[in-house]
Design a protein around this motif. Structure first.
Motif, PDB file in Angstrom:
ATOM      1  N   GLU A  56       0.848  -1.192   0.000  1.00  9.39           N
ATOM      2  CA  GLU A  56       0.000   0.000   0.000  1.00  9.39           C
ATOM      3  C   GLU A  56       0.884   1.241   0.000  1.00  9.39           C
ATOM      4  N   CYS A  59       0.050   4.579   3.187  1.00 13.91           N
ATOM      5  CA  CYS A  59      -0.855   3.710   3.967  1.00 13.91           C
ATOM      6  C   CYS A  59      -1.408   4.371   5.222  1.00 13.91           C
ATOM      7  N   ARG A  63      -5.407   1.564   7.607  1.00  9.99           N
ATOM      8  CA  ARG A  63      -6.836   1.246   7.408  1.00  9.99           C
ATOM      9  C   ARG A  63      -7.040   0.169   6.351  1.00  9.99           C
ATOM     10  N   LEU A  64      -6.246   0.202   5.270  1.00 13.10           N
ATOM     11  CA  LEU A  64      -6.414  -0.804   4.208  1.00 13.10           C
ATOM     12  C   LEU A  64      -5.385  -1.926   4.291  1.00 13.10           C
ATOM     13  N   ASP A  79       4.797   5.083   3.959  1.00 17.70           N
ATOM     14  CA  ASP A  79       4.245   6.412   4.234  1.00 17.70           C
ATOM     15  C   ASP A  79       5.381   7.353   4.631  1.00 17.70           C
ATOM     16  N   ALA A  80       5.177   8.634   4.344  1.00 15.50           N
ATOM     17  CA  ALA A  80       6.176   9.634   4.704  1.00 15.50           C
ATOM     18  C   ALA A  80       6.154   9.913   6.201  1.00 15.50           C
ATOM     19  N   ASP A 105       9.509   9.063   1.365  1.00 10.42           N
ATOM     20  CA  ASP A 105       8.723   9.586   0.264  1.00 10.42           C
ATOM     21  C   ASP A 105       8.481   8.454  -0.746  1.00 10.42           C
ATOM     22  N   LEU A 106       7.278   8.395  -1.267  1.00  9.73           N
ATOM     23  CA  LEU A 106       6.931   7.289  -2.180  1.00  9.73           C
ATOM     24  C   LEU A 106       7.887   7.197  -3.362  1.00  9.73           C
ATOM     25  N   GLU A 125      -6.446   7.401  -2.066  1.00  7.19           N
ATOM     26  CA  GLU A 125      -6.590   8.758  -1.533  1.00  7.19           C
ATOM     27  C   GLU A 125      -5.256   9.468  -1.377  1.00  7.19           C
ATOM     28  N   VAL A 126      -4.393   9.265  -2.347  1.00  7.29           N
ATOM     29  CA  VAL A 126      -3.068   9.877  -2.334  1.00  7.29           C
ATOM     30  C   VAL A 126      -2.825  10.676  -3.624  1.00  7.29           C
ATOM     31  N   TYR A 128      -4.442  12.422  -5.661  1.00  9.45           N
ATOM     32  CA  TYR A 128      -5.003  13.766  -5.876  1.00  9.45           C
ATOM     33  C   TYR A 128      -4.089  14.873  -5.353  1.00  9.45           C
ATOM     34  N   MET A 129      -3.159  14.515  -4.495  1.00 10.63           N
ATOM     35  CA  MET A 129      -2.283  15.560  -3.945  1.00 10.63           C
ATOM     36  C   MET A 129      -0.875  15.512  -4.548  1.00 10.63           C
ATOM     37  N   ILE A 130      -0.684  14.660  -5.558  1.00  9.62           N
ATOM     38  CA  ILE A 130       0.660  14.473  -6.119  1.00  9.62           C
ATOM     39  C   ILE A 130       0.717  15.075  -7.518  1.00  9.62           C
TER      40      ILE A 130
HETATM   41  C1  LIG Z   1      -5.405  10.556   2.961  1.00  9.65           C
HETATM   42  S1  LIG Z   1      -4.145   9.501   3.561  1.00  9.65           S
HETATM   43  C2  LIG Z   1      -4.659   7.959   2.856  1.00  9.65           C
HETATM   44  C3  LIG Z   1      -4.264   6.783   3.720  1.00  9.65           C
HETATM   45  C4  LIG Z   1      -4.596   5.384   3.229  1.00  9.65           C
HETATM   46  N1  LIG Z   1      -4.198   5.172   1.860  1.00  9.65           N
HETATM   47  C5  LIG Z   1      -6.058   5.035   3.401  1.00  9.65           C
HETATM   48  O1  LIG Z   1      -6.800   5.102   2.417  1.00  9.65           O
HETATM   49  O2  LIG Z   1      -6.432   4.706   4.528  1.00  9.65           O
HETATM   50  C6  LIG Z   1      -2.744   9.906   2.581  1.00  9.65           C
HETATM   51  C7  LIG Z   1      -1.438   9.359   3.134  1.00  9.65           C
HETATM   52  O3  LIG Z   1      -0.468   9.421   2.082  1.00  9.65           O
HETATM   53  C8  LIG Z   1       0.771   9.851   2.621  1.00  9.65           C
HETATM   54  N2  LIG Z   1       1.518  10.504   1.541  1.00  9.65           N
HETATM   55  C9  LIG Z   1       1.117  11.513   0.725  1.00  9.65           C
HETATM   56  N3  LIG Z   1       2.082  11.823  -0.145  1.00  9.65           N
HETATM   57  C10 LIG Z   1       3.136  11.016   0.125  1.00  9.65           C
HETATM   58  C11 LIG Z   1       4.433  10.853  -0.427  1.00  9.65           C
HETATM   59  N4  LIG Z   1       4.845  11.596  -1.441  1.00  9.65           N
HETATM   60  N5  LIG Z   1       5.254   9.920   0.100  1.00  9.65           N
HETATM   61  C12 LIG Z   1       4.833   9.131   1.134  1.00  9.65           C
HETATM   62  N6  LIG Z   1       3.617   9.240   1.697  1.00  9.65           N
HETATM   63  C13 LIG Z   1       2.776  10.162   1.203  1.00  9.65           C
HETATM   64  C14 LIG Z   1       0.400  10.798   3.743  1.00  9.65           C
HETATM   65  O4  LIG Z   1       1.438  10.878   4.707  1.00  9.65           O
HETATM   66  C15 LIG Z   1      -0.878  10.153   4.294  1.00  9.65           C
HETATM   67  O5  LIG Z   1      -0.609   9.292   5.361  1.00  9.65           O
END
Ligand SMILES: C[S@@+](CC[C@H](N)C(=O)[O-])C[C@H]1O[C@@H](n2cnc3c(N)ncnc32)[C@H](O)[C@@H]1O
Length: 262
Positions: A56, A59, A63-64, A79-80, A105-106, A125-126, A128-130
């Protein structure tokens, strides 16, 4: 000072009362069940059985990770946030599951040799912010065995539109609907894709789109939260959410499930 106190509490006591732990939140758990319902069907049809490896990406608190770990899959989470991963470890322990958790970082972790080839990969749910999400998807595909299963949720066209209207900002709503990516009023980056964008995106990555499933239409639109329902209502809501057709563009997310190149 406030930030320092928060960091100290997190580091020394693994405690942060303001942290939004998605694994411990009743609404997020209900939406997780919708994700799991859909993903399980494709794991089965692609013959990906425990103890296959599933990663994941992003993560948070697991949750998943947990529902698949409990079925015997070998789960890795990236996860970061070290705090999120400590939460995930704690949640894993409390249900007797061992998770492999990688902090970073991913982009960095997926480029490194810290991750073994996977049978399936979930990224919920990741995206959208990348900003460089296409590059991230390519890295995810390279982390999968040929023909592996990639399950990614994307923001839908109307999410930011409706959200901005609910905040009384018609101009922002209009901007968000006209542009597929940009900056929100607070400055945060966003992107969204509609179904034809997603078809085109994954075709350009040589993936076969196996299915698309909306995640959270009826709670998001009605304003009725699963956490406020009794067990029977929640079960009815979930069945409606996973079986009812229509209103897909109005969901909070669209889960896309693809098979990567063989
Ligand atoms: C909204 S949460 C979603 C969590 C999980 N996927 C779920 O659905 O339960 C987004 C997560 O992505 C991680 N994240 C976002 N951008 C990241 C990146 N570039 N590298 C590592 N983690 C990242 C954040 O730290 C956060 O914990």
């Amino acid at each position: 000072m406030q930030r320092f106190k928060k960091k100290l509490l997190r580091a020394l006591f693994n405690h942060d009362p303001g942290y939004y732990d998605m694994c411990a939140d009743a609404n997020e758990q209900a939406f997780a069940e919708v994700y799991v319902h859909h993903i399980e069907q494709y794991l089965q049809s692609e013959n990906i059985k425990p103890p296959a490896k599933i990663l994941e990406a992003g993560c948070q608190a697991g949750r998943l990770l947990l529902p698949f770990a409990q079925q015997g899959y070998q789960m890795t989470g990236i996860d970061a946030s070290g705090f999120a991963l400590r939460k995930a470890k704690h949640h894993g322990k409390s249900v007797g599951c061992k998770l492999k958790l990688l902090r970073g970082d991913l982009f960095d972790v997926l480029k490194s040799n810290r991750v073994e080839l996977q049978d399936a990969l979930i990224c919920a749910e990741v995206i959208y912010m990348i900003q460089e999400y296409q590059e991230l998807l390519r890295l995810m595909i390279s982390t999968l065995k040929p023909g592996g299963l990639l399950c990614v949720s994307h923001r839908t066209p109307y999410f930011y539109w409706l959200n901005s209207l609910r905040q009384g900002d018609e101009a922002a709503a209009d901007r968000a609907l006209k542009t597929r990516e940009g900056a929100l009023p607070g400055g945060d980056y966003f992107n969204w894709q509609d179904e034809s964008d997603l078809q085109a995106l994954y075709s350009s990555l040589d993936c076969d789109v196996l299915g698309m499933h909306p995640i959270d239409r009826f709670s998001w639109l009605s304003g009725v939260a699963p956490a406020d329902m009794n067990a029977e209502q929640r079960e009815d809501w979930k069945n409606y959410e996973v079986t009812q057709e229509g209103m897909e563009r109005w969901a909070k997310y669209m889960l896309v499930i693809v098979r990567t190149p063989k």
